[in-house]
Design an enzyme around this catalytic site. Structure first.
Site, mmCIF file in Angstrom:
data_model
loop_
_atom_site.group_PDB
_atom_site.id
_atom_site.type_symbol
_atom_site.label_atom_id
_atom_site.label_comp_id
_atom_site.label_asym_id
_atom_site.label_seq_id
_atom_site.Cartn_x
_atom_site.Cartn_y
_atom_site.Cartn_z
ATOM 1 N N ARG A 133 1.058 -1.008 0.147
ATOM 2 C CA ARG A 133 -0.513 -0.077 0.401
ATOM 3 C C ARG A 133 1.060 1.141 -0.010
ATOM 4 O O ARG A 133 0.490 2.426 -0.694
ATOM 5 C CB ARG A 133 -1.285 0.046 0.829
ATOM 6 C CG ARG A 133 -2.511 -0.975 1.288
ATOM 7 C CD ARG A 133 -2.027 -2.307 0.459
ATOM 8 N NE ARG A 133 -3.058 -3.102 0.307
ATOM 9 C CZ ARG A 133 -4.171 -3.813 1.415
ATOM 10 N NH1 ARG A 133 -3.067 -3.348 2.340
ATOM 11 N NH2 ARG A 133 -5.224 -4.307 1.563
ATOM 12 N N ASP A 162 0.203 -6.897 -2.947
ATOM 13 C CA ASP A 162 -2.022 -6.648 -2.283
ATOM 14 C C ASP A 162 -2.395 -6.037 -3.476
ATOM 15 O O ASP A 162 -1.597 -5.402 -4.655
ATOM 16 C CB ASP A 162 -1.532 -6.149 -1.572
ATOM 17 C CG ASP A 162 -2.469 -6.047 -0.918
ATOM 18 O OD1 ASP A 162 -4.002 -6.130 -0.517
ATOM 19 O OD2 ASP A 162 -2.505 -6.812 1.183
ATOM 20 N N HIS A 226 -7.153 -10.339 -2.918
ATOM 21 C CA HIS A 226 -6.055 -9.054 -2.981
ATOM 22 C C HIS A 226 -4.287 -9.195 -3.963
ATOM 23 O O HIS A 226 -3.774 -8.926 -3.760
ATOM 24 C CB HIS A 226 -4.910 -9.016 -1.419
ATOM 25 C CG HIS A 226 -6.400 -8.518 -0.428
ATOM 26 N ND1 HIS A 226 -6.536 -7.286 -0.565
ATOM 27 C CD2 HIS A 226 -6.496 -9.144 1.047
ATOM 28 C CE1 HIS A 226 -7.459 -7.155 0.634
ATOM 29 N NE2 HIS A 226 -7.286 -8.345 1.760
ATOM 30 N N GLU A 290 -9.702 -12.510 2.906
ATOM 31 C CA GLU A 290 -10.269 -11.530 2.245
ATOM 32 C C GLU A 290 -10.639 -11.675 0.744
ATOM 33 O O GLU A 290 -10.460 -11.049 0.352
ATOM 34 C CB GLU A 290 -10.414 -9.915 3.088
ATOM 35 C CG GLU A 290 -10.094 -9.513 4.486
ATOM 36 C CD GLU A 290 -9.908 -8.391 4.382
ATOM 37 O OE1 GLU A 290 -10.375 -7.770 5.313
ATOM 38 O OE2 GLU A 290 -9.548 -7.839 3.649
ATOM 39 N N TYR A 386 -3.258 -5.300 15.898
ATOM 40 C CA TYR A 386 -3.016 -4.153 14.836
ATOM 41 C C TYR A 386 -2.653 -2.665 15.274
ATOM 42 O O TYR A 386 -2.734 -1.899 15.604
ATOM 43 C CB TYR A 386 -4.220 -4.353 14.123
ATOM 44 C CG TYR A 386 -4.669 -5.235 13.047
ATOM 45 C CD1 TYR A 386 -4.051 -6.654 13.404
ATOM 46 C CD2 TYR A 386 -4.661 -5.721 11.659
ATOM 47 C CE1 TYR A 386 -4.492 -7.962 12.514
ATOM 48 C CE2 TYR A 386 -5.662 -6.682 10.557
ATOM 49 C CZ TYR A 386 -4.700 -7.167 10.968
ATOM 50 O OH TYR A 386 -4.977 -8.525 10.098
ATOM 51 N N PHE A 387 -1.370 -2.322 14.172
ATOM 52 C CA PHE A 387 -1.604 -1.167 14.317
ATOM 53 C C PHE A 387 -0.979 0.227 13.870
ATOM 54 O O PHE A 387 -0.721 1.189 13.841
ATOM 55 C CB PHE A 387 0.495 -1.548 15.157
ATOM 56 C CG PHE A 387 1.058 -1.375 16.096
ATOM 57 C CD1 PHE A 387 -0.002 -2.317 17.105
ATOM 58 C CD2 PHE A 387 2.027 -1.980 16.500
ATOM 59 C CE1 PHE A 387 0.402 -3.568 17.935
ATOM 60 C CE2 PHE A 387 2.464 -2.740 17.250
ATOM 61 C CZ PHE A 387 1.776 -3.181 18.419
ATOM 62 N N TRP A 435 -0.349 -2.379 8.746
ATOM 63 C CA TRP A 435 -0.485 -2.294 7.256
ATOM 64 C C TRP A 435 -0.694 -0.192 6.803
ATOM 65 O O TRP A 435 -1.043 0.211 8.096
ATOM 66 C CB TRP A 435 -2.396 -2.387 7.346
ATOM 67 C CG TRP A 435 -2.251 -3.811 7.632
ATOM 68 C CD1 TRP A 435 -3.451 -4.098 8.994
ATOM 69 C CD2 TRP A 435 -2.319 -5.006 6.598
ATOM 70 N NE1 TRP A 435 -3.093 -5.884 8.698
ATOM 71 C CE2 TRP A 435 -2.540 -6.614 7.782
ATOM 72 C CE3 TRP A 435 -2.351 -5.645 5.784
ATOM 73 C CZ2 TRP A 435 -2.150 -7.503 6.954
ATOM 74 C CZ3 TRP A 435 -1.603 -6.765 5.421
ATOM 75 C CH2 TRP A 435 -2.417 -7.634 5.207
ATOM 76 N N THR A 436 0.080 -0.413 5.556
ATOM 77 C CA THR A 436 -0.244 1.059 5.945
ATOM 78 C C THR A 436 -0.836 1.557 4.893
ATOM 79 O O THR A 436 -0.853 2.461 3.685
ATOM 80 C CB THR A 436 1.757 1.465 5.456
ATOM 81 O OG1 THR A 436 1.508 0.279 3.955
ATOM 82 C CG2 THR A 436 1.958 0.871 6.050
ATOM 83 N N GLU A 437 -2.753 1.266 3.959
ATOM 84 C CA GLU A 437 -2.996 1.983 3.353
ATOM 85 C C GLU A 437 -3.351 3.167 3.799
ATOM 86 O O GLU A 437 -3.070 4.743 2.947
ATOM 87 C CB GLU A 437 -4.373 2.013 3.712
ATOM 88 C CG GLU A 437 -4.941 0.332 3.303
ATOM 89 C CD GLU A 437 -5.244 -1.016 3.649
ATOM 90 O OE1 GLU A 437 -4.307 -1.225 5.108
ATOM 91 O OE2 GLU A 437 -5.769 -2.157 4.504
#
Ligand code: ACM
Ligand code: ZN
Length: 493
Positions: A133, A162, A226, A290, A386-387, A435-437
């Site tokens: 991301r 992804d 994904h 997912e 989840y960070f 996660w880096t969205e």
């Protein structure tokens, strides 16, 4: 540099050692302090001299081999005149060196005398960084590996593919570079793109650095969902054959790898073989989370596959894909890991027993996987792992989708006391995921990671009561400052 020179080792050390005795006096570390190591530990002797800013030659700091200690165990004795480290392996002596480094950082090199006997509760102590991301630079990833290893973490799960970008170079697939690694930044009107592949040299540089820090790398190749970026480059791998684009938005996308097309498995076999060659550690993460099934339901090739296998529901195709992909991973000599959705739709086809399950939607998937005989890594988004989540439920905080407070992380238990021992025995440990969205820069990543990553590391090394952990917050804050990372300084919850 903020320091705590007069304090005892017991008030400074985090992760909490198994056994710790404070002693009178201090050892002063300076540039003429000398380091010696027995032959097996020679490389650690060199590393110690570099990391602590001292020199090789004498025995002020001495690394000794002591057989019959566990692989990561160490015994560290700091007296006024000498520091002695005993371990059976370079890994154990590296863990001791990390403990020494933290003490040195906190005391401006005036180390309180003590005896430490230490070893971990869990073998899997990981962190994941999503570089699909948003990409992060080689120096930044090395900085994270250094700090993670300083707190005894030993697994770097590198999320490299992804929907929004593919980052692994593969020979013979040029469109991974030209198409799959780039997305149009649609909030701008000038057609600019974001992203690229990491080069093999960059990957090997990071891997070598991780290995020097006794950390394994687990590359993740997302399947069967994904995969929008991959499909944009190679539309023949999807059910409708495209055209597809690399999205510049976030979520779950309907288009996934076609379960009825043998070409998908030919691609995956080649990709997994190349990834296995590039990455030398024993694991490959195959994703599995997912993955919607609607495209499979509508696809003639997928329906044929269902007929061939006598499957009633399209979701059972996921078990088919997981099993075939696991075989490809095994053929390449590696061990597969998948997110907990791999447990679904497996009534008819089952799952390969050597698949390690990473439980992210709570502890439940991991408990079920363990009961089914799989090894498990706990990384529940419901319990502080989840960070990308905010530190606090506040509009002022950055973060996405949920909240993981410092208190949550400091309370994390990958094997809660309520677990049956038969379930517990398959749980390798746990990890935190970033996660880096919405994380566009390394400074934002640091703010989300620290000090949460340190509390996580503590709970994976030697779990403690929440309040015992939180009592070390000021010490961790000082370490964040001395290590030059941005950190969250707000309320605990
Ligand atoms: C996940 O967070 N989708 C594994
Ligand atoms: Zn299909």
């Amino acid at each position: 540099m903020r320091t705590h020179q007069q304090m005892k080792a017991s008030s400074l050390l985090f992760p909490h050692p198994r056994h710790l005795e404070d002693k009178e006096g201090v050892f002063r570390l300076h540039e003429t302090t000398s380091v010696a190591a027995e032959p097996l530990l020679n490389a650690i002797g060199d590393q110690c001299a570099v990391l602590l800013g001292c020199k090789r030659g004498g025995e002020d700091i001495l690394f000794k081999v002591q057989k019959e200690m566990a692989e990561e165990a160490y015994r560290l004795t700091i007296t006024k005149n000498q520091i002695v480290i005993r371990s059976s392996t370079p890994i154990g002596s590296f863990r001791a060196l990390s403990t020494l480094r933290r003490l040195a950082l906190l005391t401006d090199n005036i180390l309180p005398c003590c005896l430490v006997e230490d070893e971990p509760s869990y073998s899997w102590r990981g962190f994941m960084l999503d570089c699909s991301r948003h990409m992060f630079s080689v120096p930044f990833i090395k900085k994270l590996i250094d700090i993670a290893s300083l707190f005894h973490l030993n697994r770097f799960h590198w999320h490299l593919t992804d929907d929004q970008g593919w980052r692994i170079p593969l020979e013979g697939y040029e469109k991974l570079e030209t198409t799959a690694s780039k997305r149009t930044e649609s909030q701008y009107t000038d057609g600019r793109t974001y992203g690229r592949l990491y080069t093999k040299e960059e990957i090997l540089e990071i891997q070598a650095y991780a290995h020097e820090h006794h950390m394994l790398i687990i590359p993740e190749l997302e399947t069967p969902g994904h995969v929008s970026a991959l499909l944009a480059a190679y539309p023949e791998l999807g059910c409708t054959k495209g055209p597809y684009t690399v999205p510049d938005s976030w979520g779950i996308f309907e288009e996934v790898l076609c379960a009825g097309n043998e070409g998908v498995f030919t691609f995956l076999e080649d990709a997994i073989a190349q990834i296995s060659e590039l990455f030398s550690d024993p694991y490959i993460h195959i994703g599995g989370d997912e993955c919607p099934h609607r495209a499979w339901e509508a696809c003639p090739a997928c329906r044929n596959r269902m007929k061939e296998l006598d499957l009633q529901h399209a979701h059972q195709l996921q078990a088919y894909m997981t099993s075939r992909i696991c075989k490809l991973v095994e053929k390449a000599g590696k061990r597969p890991i998948g997110w907990d959705e791999v447990l679904e739709g497996t009534e008819l086809l089952g799952l390969p027993k050597d698949l390690i399950v990473m439980s992210w939607r709570g502890l439940g998937g991991g408990i079920e996987a363990s009961k089914r005989g799989h090894q498990v890594i706990m990384s529940p988004n419901t319990a502080g792992c989840y960070f990308d989540y905010k530190h606090l439920d506040s509009e002022e905080e950055m973060g996405n989708l949920g909240v993981s407070t410092l208190r949550d992380v400091a309370s994390f238990a990958c094997t809660p006391p309520s677990l049956d021992p038969s379930v517990r025995q398959n749980i390798l440990g746990g990890q935190a995921n970033l996660w880096t969205e919405k994380v566009t820069s390394s400074k934002q990543a640091e703010y989300l990671l620290f000090p949460r990553l340190m509390f996580m590391a503590g709970q994976l090394w030697n779990p403690q009561q929440t309040e015992t952990n939180l009592a070390k917050r000021e010490v961790l804050q000082m370490l964040c400052d001395n290590l030059g990372v941005l950190s969250y300084r707000g309320p605990l919850s």
